[in-house]
Design a protein around this motif. Structure first.
Motif: not given
Length: 162
Positions: A36-49, A84-90, A144-152
């Motif tokens: 198995e090789r997991e791919q780095d797939v990121y899905v959008p969860v919302g606009d940063v704003s 901050s505007a460009e720093s998150f914890q998910v 592109g102004g969206k927060l994306t999260v890696k699937t796992q």
């Protein structure tokens, strides 16, 4: 061939067949992670704003399975803490004790697990109760102004924090 030898061979053949029926799936389960090789797939969860600095927000999204053969989408949720505007914890919503969904209490700035009284600070570290480790964090990035999260997959007891 006498009856004793015949029954002995039939017993050996049936034992071998049963061992094969039980053993093949076990061996397949044990060696599957090697292929198995997991791919780095990121899905959008919302606009940063959407995420105001200093707040923690629950987001729901469709998390495609990282397993190519699964072919299904899971409806799941995450806690997004905007530092901050460009720093998150998910964080995954699941408590690290037994997987119950944790709630965010804005007034106390704590995550609470209703099942067994687990408590986490806003940065996901354990404040009290039975949880053995901090909340599991997800990898994220801005695109592109969206927060994306890696699937796992949901982490298991033996897995460390990513």
């Amino acid at each position: 061939m006498d009856r004793r030898r015949f029954l002995s061979r039939v017993t050996l053949a049936l034992s071998g067949a049963i061992a094969g029926l039980v053993g093949v799936p076990i061996v397949g389960y044990l060696i599957a992670p090697l292929f198995e090789r997991e791919q780095d797939v990121y899905v959008p969860v919302g606009d940063v704003s959407r995420f105001q600095v200093g707040t923690t927000t629950l987001v729901q999204f469709d998390d495609p399975s990282p397993l190519a053969w699964a072919g299904q989408t899971a409806k799941t949720a995450l806690w997004v803490r905007s530092i901050s505007a460009e720093s998150f914890q998910v964080f995954n919503v699941n408590c690290t004790h037994l997987g119950c969904p944790v709630d965010w209490r804005t007034d106390a700035k704590l995550f609470l697990c209703p099942c067994h009284g687990g408590v986490y600070y806003e940065d996901g570290t354990v404040a009290g109760g039975p949880p053995p480790r901090p909340l599991f964090e997800r990898e994220w990035r801005l695109s592109g102004g969206k927060l994306t999260v890696k699937t796992q997959r949901l982490p298991t007891a033996g897995a460390g924090t990513p």
